[in-house]
Design a protein around this motif. Structure first.
Motif, PDB file in Angstrom:
ATOM      1  N   ASP A 102       0.818  -1.205   0.000  1.00  0.00           N
ATOM      2  CA  ASP A 102       0.000   0.000   0.000  1.00  0.00           C
ATOM      3  C   ASP A 102       0.858   1.264   0.000  1.00  0.00           C
ATOM      4  O   ASP A 102       0.546   2.265  -0.672  1.00  0.00           O
ATOM      5  CB  ASP A 102      -0.934  -0.003   1.204  1.00  0.00           C
ATOM      6  N   GLY A 103       1.939   1.264   0.744  1.00  0.00           N
ATOM      7  CA  GLY A 103       2.812   2.434   0.763  1.00  0.00           C
ATOM      8  C   GLY A 103       3.468   2.692  -0.580  1.00  0.00           C
ATOM      9  O   GLY A 103       3.542   3.837  -1.041  1.00  0.00           O
ATOM     10  N   VAL A 104       3.937   1.632  -1.230  1.00  0.00           N
ATOM     11  CA  VAL A 104       4.570   1.804  -2.531  1.00  0.00           C
ATOM     12  C   VAL A 104       3.557   2.281  -3.558  1.00  0.00           C
ATOM     13  O   VAL A 104       3.846   3.144  -4.404  1.00  0.00           O
ATOM     14  CB  VAL A 104       5.240   0.490  -2.974  1.00  0.00           C
ATOM     15  N   VAL A 105       2.326   1.713  -3.495  1.00  0.00           N
ATOM     16  CA  VAL A 105       1.295   2.126  -4.446  1.00  0.00           C
ATOM     17  C   VAL A 105       0.956   3.599  -4.266  1.00  0.00           C
ATOM     18  O   VAL A 105       0.772   4.338  -5.250  1.00  0.00           O
ATOM     19  CB  VAL A 105       0.041   1.245  -4.285  1.00  0.00           C
ATOM     20  N   ARG A 106       0.870   4.068  -3.023  1.00  0.00           N
ATOM     21  CA  ARG A 106       0.579   5.484  -2.791  1.00  0.00           C
ATOM     22  C   ARG A 106       1.692   6.371  -3.348  1.00  0.00           C
ATOM     23  O   ARG A 106       1.437   7.415  -3.952  1.00  0.00           O
ATOM     24  CB  ARG A 106       0.381   5.750  -1.300  1.00  0.00           C
ATOM     25  N   ASP A 107       2.942   5.947  -3.146  1.00  0.00           N
ATOM     26  CA  ASP A 107       4.050   6.724  -3.681  1.00  0.00           C
ATOM     27  C   ASP A 107       4.024   6.756  -5.208  1.00  0.00           C
ATOM     28  O   ASP A 107       4.290   7.800  -5.825  1.00  0.00           O
ATOM     29  CB  ASP A 107       5.385   6.138  -3.198  1.00  0.00           C
ATOM     30  N   VAL A 108       3.693   5.622  -5.810  1.00  0.00           N
ATOM     31  CA  VAL A 108       3.619   5.573  -7.273  1.00  0.00           C
ATOM     32  C   VAL A 108       2.494   6.473  -7.776  1.00  0.00           C
ATOM     33  O   VAL A 108       2.645   7.183  -8.781  1.00  0.00           O
ATOM     34  CB  VAL A 108       3.443   4.125  -7.758  1.00  0.00           C
ATOM     35  N   GLU A 109       1.352   6.463  -7.096  1.00  0.00           N
ATOM     36  CA  GLU A 109       0.241   7.319  -7.510  1.00  0.00           C
ATOM     37  C   GLU A 109       0.601   8.796  -7.361  1.00  0.00           C
ATOM     38  O   GLU A 109       0.227   9.630  -8.205  1.00  0.00           O
ATOM     39  CB  GLU A 109      -1.001   6.993  -6.689  1.00  0.00           C
ATOM     40  N   SER A 110       1.338   9.125  -6.287  1.00  0.00           N
ATOM     41  CA  SER A 110       1.773  10.516  -6.125  1.00  0.00           C
ATOM     42  C   SER A 110       2.710  10.920  -7.252  1.00  0.00           C
ATOM     43  O   SER A 110       2.592  12.020  -7.815  1.00  0.00           O
ATOM     44  CB  SER A 110       2.473  10.702  -4.768  1.00  0.00           C
ATOM     45  N   MET A 111       3.640  10.052  -7.590  1.00  0.00           N
ATOM     46  CA  MET A 111       4.557  10.348  -8.689  1.00  0.00           C
ATOM     47  C   MET A 111       3.802  10.459 -10.014  1.00  0.00           C
ATOM     48  O   MET A 111       4.104  11.325 -10.849  1.00  0.00           O
ATOM     49  CB  MET A 111       5.635   9.269  -8.769  1.00  0.00           C
ATOM     50  N   ALA A 112       2.806   9.603 -10.223  1.00  0.00           N
ATOM     51  CA  ALA A 112       2.015   9.681 -11.458  1.00  0.00           C
ATOM     52  C   ALA A 112       1.237  10.989 -11.519  1.00  0.00           C
ATOM     53  O   ALA A 112       1.095  11.595 -12.596  1.00  0.00           O
ATOM     54  CB  ALA A 112       1.067   8.490 -11.541  1.00  0.00           C
TER      55      ALA A 112
END
Length: 446
Positions: free
Chosen positions: A253-263
């Motif tokens: 979940d943490g990695v997905v949130r970071d990826v969404e922020s970067m996107a």
């Protein structure tokens, strides 16, 4: 309220007309004064010539008759006019004085009684009688109307020619001022024709060169930014896919949130780098605001409430894509940094249509307001957060200026940030074909 003489052309008109009026009045007075002087000098010369001719005639051929209207009169004749005992008109007084100056000293000069043919009586020291000679009337009836008609005709022609020259002089400067206004609003600015005086041509050439260099710099930066953002989308997609395969749920979940922020940051880069005219269909702003808010609530059910105060009516239209990006960025900004409720308002203002979005948070420090719309500027930590690049308000200002509007960012007196965008009536309803044509159409319009 626009003043008639607040423009360069208006002031040139005022100066030209004022100078022409002053010069024509001065010439009219000079012509009248000189004409009277010339007439007096001519009458004096004519009288002196006749008096001398009569004296030569008496001395050489006394038995020959004198010409008509020329005669001699005995000194004690009752027809001799009396010496004037009162004031005489200045022209006649000047005539008598000039005539005495031209005749020998001691000469007596008198004018005949009013009512008869104009003549002058002259008696010199050596004369045995009075010499009577005719003179030209010093103030003959003259037509002032004809002179005034000619002056009015010349004045009108001069004014028209001067106004045409003033218009030709200020027209290139007006085109340059309009181009400077478009450039300042961030709109496409075609090259301004280099016309007019040399200094104005040099100024226009410098402005065109500056616009080309700034546009080239902006294009290079936009291409670089768009290229970097586009190239990052593929590895971000692979990174998200690999994160979904992680066994540790918390880490996933943490990695997905970071990826969404970067996107999200990459998407903002792409929107900011996009610099082409919006070719989407214009839509009524009030109706589109309602649809965007409904979609915003459906996608994010837990977001803060959004209130609508739509008073502009169906006449206020904007390109659909531009309006969607404006409201999306402003709602995201209010959701991230503000406090409920968020208020979207439309109305008809004095200078154009007004679209504003306000929240009830803490707002922005007064010292930071001027930096709020600068790209890649992050303000105080209270307005920070993951997934934000400092482009939200910069994108809003850029989009608003691209369609001819102005963006004003400020704090509400009761608290919270308010972003108000004003769109002129003629630009907000610009035809679709003109907006899609972009700079080429504006260049042809010049």
């Amino acid at each position: 309220m626009r003043r008639a003489f607040d423009t360069l052309f208006g002031r040139l008109v005022l100066i030209v007309i004022g100078m022409l009026v002053l010069s024509h009045v001065a010439w009219f007075a000079i012509i009248r004064f000189e004409r009277d002087n010339v007439q007096t000098r001519f009458a004096v010369e004519e009288a002196v010539f006749l008096v001398e001719a009569v004296r030569q005639h008496i001395a050489n051929t006394p038995n020959q008759p004198l010409p008509p209207r020329v005669r001699t009169v005995e000194l004690d004749s009752p027809d001799v006019p009396r010496q004037p005992d009162g004031d005489i008109p200045p022209p006649l007084q000047r005539f008598i004085e000039d005539l005495k100056d031209r005749l020998p000293d001691g000469t007596d000069v008198r004018l005949n009684e009013p009512g008869g043919p104009p003549s002058v009586w002259v008696h010199g020291v050596k004369d045995t009688g009075w010499i009577v000679v005719p003179v030209q009337p010093l103030r003959p009836p003259r037509s002032r109307d004809r002179m005034l008609v000619w002056l009015a005709l010349i004045f009108s022609t001069a004014v028209l020619a001067a106004l045409f020259g003033a218009w030709q002089l200020q027209y290139p400067l007006r085109a340059l001022a309009q181009a400077v206004g478009r450039f300042g609003r961030g709109q496409p600015t075609p090259p301004v024709p280099e016309r007019g005086p040399r200094e104005l041509r040099q100024l226009t050439h410098g402005f065109n060169q500056m616009v080309r260099e700034v546009s080239q710099t902006e294009n290079d930066r936009a291409v670089m930014l768009a290229g970097v953002a586009h190239d990052l989308k593929t590895p971000l997609a692979r990174l998200r896919l690999r994160a979904e395969m992680m066994d540790d749920e918390k880490m996933r979940d943490g990695v997905v949130r970071d990826v969404e922020s970067m996107a999200h940051i990459v998407d903002q880069f792409l929107v900011f780098a996009h610099d082409r005219p919006d070719g989407s269909e214009p839509v009524p702003v009030d109706e589109q605001c309602e649809r965007i808010v409904r979609a915003y609530r459906a996608v994010s059910p837990g977001v803060q409430p959004v209130h609508l105060n739509l008073e502009a009516g169906p006449a206020f239209v904007l390109p659909a894509a531009t309006l969607d990006r404006l409201l999306s960025n402003l709602l995201d900004n209010a959701h991230a940094y503000g406090a409920p409720p968020v208020v979207i308002e439309t109305r008809r203002g004095a200078k154009g249509w007004v679209l504003s979005v306000a929240d009830h948070g803490k707002g922005i420090a007064p010292d930071d307001l001027i930096k709020a719309s600068r790209p890649f500027v992050r303000l105080d930590p209270a307005r920070g957060g993951s997934g934000h690049s400092g482009l939200g308000l910069a994108i809003v200002e850029r989009l608003a200026r691209r369609v001819g509007g102005e963006c004003e960012i400020g704090n509400r007196p009761e608290g919270g940030l308010r972003v108000a965008m004003t769109f002129p009536f003629d630009i907000a309803t610009q035809p679709l074909a003109e907006r899609r044509a972009g700079p080429q159409h504006e260049e042809r319009a010049l």
